[in-house]
Design a protein around this motif. Structure first.
Motif, short mmCIF file in Angstrom:
data_model
loop_
_atom_site.label_atom_id
_atom_site.label_comp_id
_atom_site.label_asym_id
_atom_site.label_seq_id
_atom_site.Cartn_x
_atom_site.Cartn_y
_atom_site.Cartn_z
N MET A 8 -19.37 4.62 -1.63
CA MET A 8 -17.57 3.64 -2.01
C MET A 8 -16.65 3.78 -1.94
N THR A 9 -16.00 3.79 -1.14
CA THR A 9 -14.62 3.80 -0.75
C THR A 9 -13.49 4.19 -1.22
N ALA A 10 -13.04 5.38 -0.56
CA ALA A 10 -12.03 6.39 -2.13
C ALA A 10 -10.98 5.60 -1.92
N PHE A 11 -10.10 5.45 -3.02
CA PHE A 11 -8.32 4.64 -2.83
C PHE A 11 -7.30 5.09 -2.41
N ASP A 12 -7.29 4.09 -1.46
CA ASP A 12 -6.26 4.17 -0.44
C ASP A 12 -4.62 4.29 -1.51
N PRO A 13 -3.34 5.02 -1.58
CA PRO A 13 -2.40 4.47 -2.14
C PRO A 13 -1.77 4.65 -1.22
N PHE A 14 -2.11 4.57 0.11
CA PHE A 14 -1.29 4.30 1.20
C PHE A 14 -1.52 3.67 2.15
N PRO A 15 -1.39 2.90 1.89
CA PRO A 15 -2.05 1.85 2.95
C PRO A 15 -1.41 1.33 4.20
N HIS A 16 -1.56 0.70 5.47
CA HIS A 16 -1.00 0.56 6.70
C HIS A 16 -0.03 -0.56 5.61
N THR A 17 -0.57 -1.59 5.05
CA THR A 17 0.54 -2.68 5.63
C THR A 17 1.64 -2.86 4.00
N ALA A 18 2.55 -2.98 4.61
CA ALA A 18 3.58 -2.96 3.10
C ALA A 18 3.53 -4.01 2.69
N PRO A 19 3.89 -4.00 1.16
CA PRO A 19 4.75 -2.75 0.93
C PRO A 19 3.68 -2.22 -0.12
N ARG A 20 4.05 -0.71 -0.15
CA ARG A 20 3.45 0.42 -0.80
C ARG A 20 3.72 0.22 -2.37
N TRP A 21 3.77 -0.35 -2.41
CA TRP A 21 4.24 -0.44 -4.54
C TRP A 21 2.91 -0.87 -5.76
N PHE A 22 2.58 -0.21 -6.33
CA PHE A 22 1.82 -0.31 -7.08
C PHE A 22 1.82 0.00 -8.62
N ALA A 23 1.34 -0.96 -9.78
CA ALA A 23 1.51 -0.58 -11.17
C ALA A 23 0.40 -0.78 -11.65
N ILE A 24 0.80 0.15 -13.25
CA ILE A 24 -0.37 0.92 -14.24
C ILE A 24 0.61 0.05 -15.10
N PRO A 25 -0.95 -1.00 -15.69
CA PRO A 25 -0.22 -1.88 -16.64
C PRO A 25 -0.35 -1.06 -18.30
N ALA A 26 0.01 -2.19 -18.54
CA ALA A 26 0.62 -0.88 -19.93
C ALA A 26 0.03 -0.51 -21.16
N HIS A 27 -1.16 -1.40 -21.42
CA HIS A 27 -2.67 -0.45 -22.44
C HIS A 27 -2.79 0.40 -21.40
N ARG A 28 -2.95 0.70 -20.03
CA ARG A 28 -3.99 1.93 -19.48
C ARG A 28 -3.26 3.33 -19.95
N PRO A 29 -3.53 4.09 -19.83
CA PRO A 29 -2.99 5.48 -19.43
C PRO A 29 -2.54 5.60 -18.57
N PHE A 30 -1.48 6.10 -18.02
CA PHE A 30 -0.25 5.83 -17.15
C PHE A 30 -0.63 7.14 -16.40
N LEU A 31 -0.67 8.42 -17.31
CA LEU A 31 -0.49 9.29 -16.07
C LEU A 31 -2.02 10.14 -16.00
#
Length: 1017
Positions: A1-24
């Motif tokens: 399984m590929t590890a999560f990459d928060p810094f992909p080569h393709t922009a934009p590098r904007w992410f979101a966590i939905p309101a129902h998820r435990p953000f932290l």
């Protein structure tokens, strides 16, 4: 399984966590998944920017939880909203800039008020100057945060067609925004808001020009500050940078997204994305931690439901269409559950009657959470008073919740002491202030022993407030004298009174010392020094220890340092100023708190998560709060200047509501009444109810859960378990030998109307204590008039002086002053006294023209046989006028006289029994005297200055007296029967001023009003 990459080569590098998820938790899980097989120290090179310090601390805990024992080194977690000094990447040196330090908030407030008084409004009261300083500070902070160019141009924003006060406000602001920077420059300081914005702006420019090479994650911020938004944009453009947004709604229809405005919960996120030139569709989902499938589906449906309910007003016309589309999408995914019903799982709305019931219900819900080990609960409310109520009720179970709001200094021990000391300076002889000050636990004054304080209270401070220190000494001295011949004052009582006198003298010296700078006004710094010295004299120098002591010391120090230029202040305004400052000062004490319970404000609750989330205060003007009113700028002026509209704050709180309400278990609480007035539930609740009300399926009825066993339990705590058990009408039957064998005629009058009061006073020996500072002007006026007429009679028993009116006026003035009437009251009493003197002069002249002998305040008594033994009735008539044929009995009154009907019925036997005593026993130096006149003399001094009310003359007076004595003998005989009870209120229609002293003891309201006849015996 590929590890999560928060810094992909393709922009934009904007992410979101939905309101129902435990953000932290999701943020920490994504960071750890990215770490993968890298060495643990790799994470220490990363910088994570979070909104505030609380979120930074919570992220550390979430990271440790998600690591599950895996060794990792913490990244550099920095608060973006609460910049810390000299910590990368915010240190001024690191940014290549040497910025002056920020001015302390309290120093800024006083310096700004000082500038207003010195430069703009000389002689302006200090408290009003501080209020202006607060408004000016908020305006300047807005200008700094919004980076308004040339704020001094505000002076040109008010055209002539606007109201004159807007023009004056604009002119004042235009001058103030130029003068304040000059003052700051002279002090070598800058505004903290300007400094923070400047640091963020410099950081944004530096990272835009030279992006950081290490990993940088900015998470949880909505970029409401322009400079912070540009920092987020620079982070997203860095080689190893990304931004994680909280609660971005990807499901909101495009037309609704386009209509998102300031009050909408997505308003801040929309402005941020527009500023960063990022499309909403380009924002990617962040890594999702492990969550149960059912919980994920329910949470997603909840967030969708809330976002649909709060969609822009112009886009709500197609609610039914949107609900049908959501159901179709759900069915297309093969899910059978109704998405609306699924979204309502775990969500409940609770309606409480008022503040008290809401606080008890919330405390019970929080306490219930602890029954499950490891389960957490958070109360989110912007209502600080409600949070304090809940915390107080939790402390009944020995639970101290982690509260983010702290407490106001006025509610803490040292703050209370400072407030009372300031009130003492303003009014040293106020009984409530004196007693509050002396009973404060922090007091260490040697003279303030418990015995001395108690003696001072009971002997000098109860009843009418003393207006001079000598009056306290007189009252204490009078308390040390025997009340009657043969009485003996105990040595312990004398000692207590001596201690009270020493305490009163010490307080007098302290008050004169503290008031010395005021004559009648004093510079504010000198007043603060005097107050500080007074507090240390009362409580010692150790009073400044502890969190509240330190906060109070800092407050008084700022007054001493910055108060000199605020102008003089009188004692009353000084006390008002101190009270306002204490109320506005917040103290956070810290200490040991329960790890599973939190009480958070709406701002502090951002990104917070708990197993049970309670949202309270959901009423209009509370959550959301009313849009603030700017005292300086109108809406068009704010818009022209580039400042945000007041509704922006509503949108920010709306997002806080959505984030918290998306918790798996969320309880929304609103109150039906606030402050005794009907309350309107929050618009967000209304919208949610409207949406669900229109979402009924063809065969189903969808309703929000409104059941709450905690509310039922709280109401059951106060509800009677069976039929109401009201108090019955008291009917005590004391032993005959304990029943009184002597009463004055006034006591007989009370006996006739309310026998229970005789039982309470003469058998139980109870006396009602006066309240401290109780107003007794009516009684004092009556006593003063009685005494003045008595002195006139004793000085001129036969012939009145030629200047009788002037003499009587002078006597009235002397007696009114002696009975405690001060200058303000005498201004009202003087014309009344003149009218009284004029009327009494005519009255005395007419009475004495009959050739009478006057006796004043002479005691008479009559003893007669009764079944159990002799009974004595006594009287002390205001005046007895002896003539050749008999005696006239007069009673002077300032209130209403008994009616003829009451006298004849025996309910007002004062004069008739006095006549009976004269007829049977006479005076001490005479034989029996026939009563020939029974008269009440009412003296008021108003338009009708006085009136004579005769209730019997000649044979009628004699017959009434005989009937009164016969009635008394019959009453004594009846109460000599041990079965005769002392009932309460036997003649309620004639109670008049005789009721009240023992009504609470007799519980009159309960058995006579609530219980009706059923409660009476």
């Amino acid at each position: 399984m590929t590890a999560f990459d928060p810094f992909p080569h393709t922009a934009p590098r904007w992410f979101a966590i939905p309101a129902h998820r435990p953000f932290l938790d999701d943020l920490a899980a994504g960071v750890l998944d990215w770490l993968g097989d890298r060495p643990p120290e790799a994470l220490s090179d990363a910088v994570i920017l979070l909104p505030n310090r609380r979120a930074a601390r919570a992220f550390g805990a979430a990271l440790a939880t998600q690591a599950q024992g895996r060794p990792v080194l913490l990244p550099q977690v920095r608060p973006l909203g609460d910049l810390e000094e000299d910590e990368p990447p915010f240190g001024p040196g690191e940014l290549g800039l040497d910025l002056p330090p920020a001015i302390a908030p309290l120093t800024r407030r006083f310096e700004m008020a000082r500038m207003i008084v010195e430069d703009f409004l000389p002689g302006h009261p200090p408290l009003r100057a501080l209020e202006l300083a607060d408004s000016l500070g908020r305006f300047l902070d807005s200008c700094h945060i919004e980076e308004v160019e040339a704020p001094e141009r505000v002076a040109t924003l008010a055209p002539e067609d606007l109201a004159e006060h807007w023009q004056a406000s604009a002119e004042f602001l235009g001058l103030a925004v130029e003068a304040w920077p000059r003052r700051l420059e002279a002090m070598g300081l800058v505004d903290s808001s300007w400094r923070r914005t400047r640091l963020l702006r410099l950081l944004a420019r530096r990272w835009a020009e030279a992006p950081p090479t290490g990993p940088v994650i900015a998470a949880g911020s909505t970029g409401t500050v322009k400079a912070a938004a540009d920092v987020l944009r620079a982070v997203a453009n860095a080689p190893q940078g990304c931004v994680v947004l909280p609660g971005l709604d990807h499901d909101l229809a495009e037309d609704a997204w386009a209509a998102v405005d300031e009050p909408h919960p997505q308003g801040a996120l929309k402005r941020l994305l527009d500023r960063a030139e990022v499309e909403r569709a380009a924002v990617r989902p962040w890594f999702r931690g492990v969550v149960a499938v059912a919980e994920e589906a329910s949470g997603q449906a909840r967030a969708r439901l809330l976002n649909e309910a709060l969609r822009p007003a112009d886009a709500t016309a197609d609610w039914r269409t949107e609900i049908a589309r959501i159901r179709a999408e759900t069915a297309a995914r093969g899910q059978s559950a109704d998405p609306v019903a699924l979204g309502l799982q775990g969500l409940s709305v609770v309606a409480c009657r008022a503040e008290e019931e809401a606080a008890q219900t919330i405390a019970l819900l929080m306490r219930e959470t602890l029954e499950t080990p490891g389960r957490t609960c958070a109360l989110v409310t912007p209502d600080l008073a409600l949070g304090r109520r809940v915390a107080a009720r939790l402390e009944r179970w020995g639970i101290v919740a982690d509260s983010s709001s702290g407490a106001t200094l006025e509610r803490m021990p040292v703050g209370t002491l400072v407030d009372l000391a300031a009130r003492f300076v303003a009014d040293p002889l106020n009984p409530q202030t004196l007693l509050g000050l002396l009973k404060t636990p922090a007091i260490t004054l040697p003279e303030a022993t418990m015995i001395a304080v108690r003696a001072l209270e009971t002997s000098a401070l109860r009843g009418p407030a003393p207006r001079r220190w000598t009056r306290i000494a007189e009252r204490l001295d009078r308390s040390g004298q025997p009340r009657r011949d043969g009485d003996v004052v105990s040595e312990s009582a004398k000692s207590a009174l001596a201690e009270a006198a020493a305490l009163a003298e010490r307080l007098r010296v302290l008050s004169e010392t503290a008031r010395a700078p005021f004559s009648p006004e004093a510079p504010l710094d000198q007043a603060a020094r005097a107050l500080t010295a007074l507090i240390e004299s009362l409580a010692g120098a150790d009073v400044w220890s502890g969190p509240d002591g330190e906060a109070a010391a800092a407050l008084l120090s700022q007054l001493i340092e910055g108060g000199a230029s605020l102008g003089p202040i009188d004692p009353e305004a000084f006390a008002e100023l101190i009270h306002a400052l204490l109320r506005e000062t917040t103290v956070r004490t810290g200490g040991a708190t329960h790890p599973s319970l939190r009480i958070l404000g709406a701002i502090e609750a951002r990104l917070a998560r708990a197993d049970r989330m309670i949202l309270a205060g959901l009423e209009e003007t509370v959550w959301p709060a009313a849009a603030p009113t700017d005292p300086f700028l109108s809406r068009p002026m704010r818009q022209t200047l580039g400042l945000p509209p007041p509704e922006r704050r509503v949108g920010q709180t709306a997002q806080d509501f959505v984030q918290a309400a998306s918790n798996p278990e969320a309880i929304l609480i609103h109150r039906e009444r606030l402050g005794g007035q009907p309350a309107v539930q929050s618009r967000w609740l209304w919208r949610l109810q409207m949406l669900t009300g229109g979402a009924h399926g063809e065969h189903t009825r969808i309703k929000i859960d409104r059941s709450c066993p905690a509310v039922d339990l709280v109401r059951a705590l106060d509800a009677p378990t069976g039929p109401a058990r009201l108090a019955r009408r008291p009917a005590p039957r004391p032993p005959v030998e304990r029943r009184p064998r002597q009463l004055p005629v006034t006591g007989v009058e009370r006996w006739v109307r309310d026998p229970y009061s005789i039982h309470a006073r003469y058998i139980l020996g109870l006396r009602e204590m006066d309240r401290p500072g109780q107003s007794a002007e009516a009684m004092a006026r009556g006593s003063a008039i009685h005494k003045a007429v008595e002195r006139l009679t004793l000085s001129w028993p036969d012939v009145l002086p030629d200047d009788c009116e002037a003499q009587l006026t002078a006597l009235l003035h002397e007696e009114l002053t002696a009975h405690g009437f001060e200058d303000a009251a005498m201004a009202r009493e003087t014309p009344l006294a003149r009218n009284c003197a004029r009327w009494l002069t005519g009255f005395e002249t007419r009475r004495r023209a009959r050739g009478i002998e006057i006796r004043v305040e002479e005691e008479v008594a009559l003893t007669f046989a009764a079944p159990v033994g002799p009974f004595t009735v006594t009287a002390k008539a205001d005046r007895i006028e002896l003539s050749a044929t008999g005696a006239a009995i007069l009673d002077f009154k300032t209130g209403a006289a008994p009616t003829a009907k009451q006298v004849k019925a025996g309910f007002a036997p004062q004069l008739t029994l006095t006549g009976a005593i004269l007829a049977e026993a006479g005076l001490k130096d005479t034989g029996p005297v026939t009563p020939e006149e029974l008269t009440y003399v009412r003296v008021v001094g108003r338009k009708v200055a006085g009136e004579v009310a005769t209730r019997g003359e000649g044979a009628e007076a004699e017959a009434l007296s005989e009937a009164a004595l016969a009635g008394l003998k019959a009453r004594v005989a009846r109460f000599d029967d041990p079965m005769t009870p002392y009932l309460s209120w036997v003649a309620p229609q004639f109670m008049g001023t005789f009721g009240g002293n023992y009504d609470r003891l007799a519980r009159v309201w309960e058995w006579s009003v609530i219980g009706g006849e059923e409660g009476a015996e």
